[in-house]
Design a protein around this motif. Sequence first.
Motif, PDB file in Angstrom:
ATOM      1  N   ILE A 128      42.437  32.230  36.375  1.00 45.85           N
ATOM      2  CA  ILE A 128      42.859  33.593  36.036  1.00 45.85           C
ATOM      3  C   ILE A 128      41.648  34.436  35.653  1.00 45.85           C
ATOM      4  O   ILE A 128      41.547  35.612  36.026  1.00 45.85           O
ATOM      5  CB  ILE A 128      43.903  33.557  34.914  1.00 45.85           C
ATOM      6  CG1 ILE A 128      45.244  33.050  35.463  1.00 45.85           C
ATOM      7  CG2 ILE A 128      44.071  34.934  34.269  1.00 45.85           C
ATOM      8  CD1 ILE A 128      46.339  32.929  34.433  1.00 45.85           C
ATOM      9  N   GLN A 129      40.715  33.842  34.918  1.00 45.83           N
ATOM     10  CA  GLN A 129      39.508  34.577  34.553  1.00 45.83           C
ATOM     11  C   GLN A 129      38.707  34.973  35.786  1.00 45.83           C
ATOM     12  O   GLN A 129      38.190  36.094  35.870  1.00 45.83           O
ATOM     13  CB  GLN A 129      38.653  33.739  33.606  1.00 45.83           C
ATOM     14  CG  GLN A 129      39.309  33.469  32.258  1.00 45.83           C
ATOM     15  CD  GLN A 129      38.367  32.808  31.284  1.00 45.83           C
ATOM     16  OE1 GLN A 129      37.387  33.413  30.852  1.00 45.83           O
ATOM     17  NE2 GLN A 129      38.648  31.565  30.919  1.00 45.83           N
ATOM     18  N   LYS A 130      38.623  34.070  36.748  1.00 49.50           N
ATOM     19  CA  LYS A 130      37.899  34.376  37.980  1.00 49.50           C
ATOM     20  C   LYS A 130      38.602  35.488  38.764  1.00 49.50           C
ATOM     21  O   LYS A 130      37.961  36.376  39.333  1.00 49.50           O
ATOM     22  CB  LYS A 130      37.778  33.114  38.847  1.00 49.50           C
ATOM     23  CG  LYS A 130      36.769  32.097  38.318  1.00 49.50           C
ATOM     24  CD  LYS A 130      35.348  32.647  38.438  1.00 49.50           C
ATOM     25  CE  LYS A 130      34.301  31.581  38.150  1.00 49.50           C
ATOM     26  NZ  LYS A 130      32.923  32.090  38.310  1.00 49.50           N
ATOM     27  N   GLY A 131      39.921  35.450  38.778  1.00 48.93           N
ATOM     28  CA  GLY A 131      40.669  36.523  39.425  1.00 48.93           C
ATOM     29  C   GLY A 131      40.476  37.851  38.721  1.00 48.93           C
ATOM     30  O   GLY A 131      40.367  38.903  39.361  1.00 48.93           O
ATOM     31  N   ALA A 132      40.407  37.803  37.385  1.00 50.28           N
ATOM     32  CA  ALA A 132      40.196  39.018  36.602  1.00 50.28           C
ATOM     33  C   ALA A 132      38.833  39.632  36.900  1.00 50.28           C
ATOM     34  O   ALA A 132      38.697  40.868  36.991  1.00 50.28           O
ATOM     35  CB  ALA A 132      40.320  38.707  35.115  1.00 50.28           C
ATOM     36  N   ILE A 133      37.830  38.793  37.062  1.00 52.27           N
ATOM     37  CA  ILE A 133      36.492  39.298  37.407  1.00 52.27           C
ATOM     38  C   ILE A 133      36.536  40.036  38.735  1.00 52.27           C
ATOM     39  O   ILE A 133      35.991  41.145  38.871  1.00 52.27           O
ATOM     40  CB  ILE A 133      35.480  38.132  37.465  1.00 52.27           C
ATOM     41  CG1 ILE A 133      35.269  37.546  36.075  1.00 52.27           C
ATOM     42  CG2 ILE A 133      34.144  38.606  38.053  1.00 52.27           C
ATOM     43  CD1 ILE A 133      34.515  36.223  36.068  1.00 52.27           C
ATOM     44  N   ALA A 134      37.211  39.442  39.718  1.00 52.73           N
ATOM     45  CA  ALA A 134      37.331  40.093  41.025  1.00 52.73           C
ATOM     46  C   ALA A 134      38.052  41.434  40.914  1.00 52.73           C
ATOM     47  O   ALA A 134      37.681  42.418  41.568  1.00 52.73           O
ATOM     48  CB  ALA A 134      38.063  39.168  41.997  1.00 52.73           C
ATOM     49  N   ALA A 135      39.084  41.485  40.069  1.00 45.59           N
ATOM     50  CA  ALA A 135      39.824  42.738  39.886  1.00 45.59           C
ATOM     51  C   ALA A 135      38.937  43.818  39.281  1.00 45.59           C
ATOM     52  O   ALA A 135      38.931  44.969  39.737  1.00 45.59           O
ATOM     53  CB  ALA A 135      41.047  42.499  39.004  1.00 45.59           C
ATOM     54  N   LEU A 136      38.195  43.454  38.248  1.00 46.33           N
ATOM     55  CA  LEU A 136      37.337  44.427  37.563  1.00 46.33           C
ATOM     56  C   LEU A 136      36.223  44.951  38.471  1.00 46.33           C
ATOM     57  O   LEU A 136      35.664  46.018  38.204  1.00 46.33           O
ATOM     58  CB  LEU A 136      36.742  43.790  36.307  1.00 46.33           C
ATOM     59  CG  LEU A 136      37.750  43.509  35.182  1.00 46.33           C
ATOM     60  CD1 LEU A 136      37.169  42.524  34.180  1.00 46.33           C
ATOM     61  CD2 LEU A 136      38.170  44.799  34.492  1.00 46.33           C
ATOM     62  N   GLU A 137      35.913  44.218  39.517  1.00 44.78           N
ATOM     63  CA  GLU A 137      34.876  44.642  40.466  1.00 44.78           C
ATOM     64  C   GLU A 137      35.467  45.344  41.679  1.00 44.78           C
ATOM     65  O   GLU A 137      34.768  45.566  42.675  1.00 44.78           O
ATOM     66  CB  GLU A 137      34.060  43.419  40.896  1.00 44.78           C
ATOM     67  CG  GLU A 137      33.264  42.796  39.746  1.00 44.78           C
ATOM     68  CD  GLU A 137      32.579  41.492  40.118  1.00 44.78           C
ATOM     69  OE1 GLU A 137      32.918  40.931  41.198  1.00 44.78           O
ATOM     70  OE2 GLU A 137      31.715  41.027  39.344  1.00 44.78           O
ATOM     71  N   SER A 138      36.738  45.728  41.609  1.00 45.47           N
ATOM     72  CA  SER A 138      37.409  46.387  42.736  1.00 45.47           C
ATOM     73  C   SER A 138      36.723  47.695  43.097  1.00 45.47           C
ATOM     74  O   SER A 138      36.294  48.451  42.217  1.00 45.47           O
ATOM     75  CB  SER A 138      38.876  46.666  42.392  1.00 45.47           C
ATOM     76  OG  SER A 138      39.594  45.472  42.173  1.00 45.47           O
ATOM     77  N   PRO A 139      36.634  48.005  44.402  1.00 53.18           N
ATOM     78  CA  PRO A 139      36.020  49.266  44.833  1.00 53.18           C
ATOM     79  C   PRO A 139      36.934  50.453  44.558  1.00 53.18           C
ATOM     80  O   PRO A 139      38.123  50.284  44.239  1.00 53.18           O
ATOM     81  CB  PRO A 139      35.838  49.056  46.343  1.00 53.18           C
ATOM     82  CG  PRO A 139      36.942  48.110  46.718  1.00 53.18           C
ATOM     83  CD  PRO A 139      37.089  47.185  45.543  1.00 53.18           C
ATOM     84  N   GLN A 140      36.405  51.653  44.713  1.00 49.56           N
ATOM     85  CA  GLN A 140      37.164  52.867  44.444  1.00 49.56           C
ATOM     86  C   GLN A 140      38.399  52.972  45.342  1.00 49.56           C
ATOM     87  O   GLN A 140      39.407  53.569  44.957  1.00 49.56           O
ATOM     88  CB  GLN A 140      36.273  54.102  44.640  1.00 49.56           C
ATOM     89  CG  GLN A 140      36.936  55.425  44.309  1.00 49.56           C
ATOM     90  CD  GLN A 140      37.476  55.501  42.875  1.00 49.56           C
ATOM     91  OE1 GLN A 140      36.830  55.022  41.950  1.00 49.56           O
ATOM     92  NE2 GLN A 140      38.651  56.080  42.694  1.00 49.56           N
TER      93      GLN A 140
END
Length: 381
Positions: free
Chosen positions: A274-286
């Motif tokens: 879940i933490q790894k998924g959260a990192i990917a979410a926070l790095e989402s493009p505009q």
Amino acid sequence: MIQTAERLKTVQEYYFSKKLREVRGLIAQGKPIINMGIGSPDLAPSKEVIKAIQNAVTDAGAHQYQSYQGLPELRQAMSTFYKNKFDVALDALTEVLPLMGSKEGIMHISMAFLNEGDGVLIPNPGYPTYTSVSKLVGAIPTYYDLTENSGWFPDLSLLEKEDLSKVKLMWVSYPHMPTGATANEAQFKALIAFAKRNKILLVNDNPYSFVLNKQAHSILSIDGAKEVALELNSLSKTFNMAGWRVGMLLGSKLNLTAVLKVKSNMDSGMFYGIQKGAIAALESPQTWFDNLTEVYERRKQLMVQLVKKIGCTYDENSVGMFIWAKLPDTIPSSEKFIDGILYTKDIFITPGTIFGSNGEGYIRFSLCVDAAKIQEAIDRF
């Protein structure tokens, strides 16, 4: 018979827990219920987020206990997100604390800072959990009025005339839930100054900044805010991850250390994947935020038709994933009104009264409903 703790006498079962049980019962009877009550995103996280959690489950150590403070790279992603989106600088090591959802944070903050008998300033209307958690820890809720005429912002000069000597903590929520009102820089400055004058810990609950909101603001962007303020945020609404239970608490090292003392004794770190998924979410493009806006804007345009068809009015400048609608003056009870619609039209809408006495005369529509279902609801009228 084993007696329950006295604290349970101070609270009731959460409204949605009870009401949704009734709604599920109607569905079991074959009723075609359209649920416009709760703000649980029906959209999926991005493909990148799903892929990140899938890949993470095979990593070494993925299934072990995780740090109470979360992965260092998750804290860094949260810090970077706040810098990019709010222009707020946060030390990833000491000023960022990942949470298993922001509701957990409300309890942990209350346990860290409130003694029995301490006063807590709570918005009326506002998120019901502020009240229930305050009561569970033995604190005394004191409600401050928010009204449509004041733009759903507190009259701080009037509030300061009251005896605030026992008040330890104040909950605010901008963008505001349930009304969708926003606070500008001047208003945040006024809140910070108020908190400093009265030695009150100010907590801004901020999960709705990126839903139909053109300008995201954080209370921590105000100079000196970290001295008296904390901010809660969540990935639930912005990234369609409500069931993942990922939140964050931001603020000074001193205040976060106090909360960590509570958190570390009540749970462990969230699942590695879940933490790894959260990192990917926070790095989402505009483009992710643009697409989210497009979907909710389309739904809002449809929902407004339903709001008007029922005879309500609303604030066109409100933001977030709800429409806070004012009932005609001829309707005396929002709860009876929504029950009438539930039983005759098979549509569940939230009554404003669950958010406080100032919610009487209002109802809340969730935009977490597919456009086709909103159109179906319109057709039922």
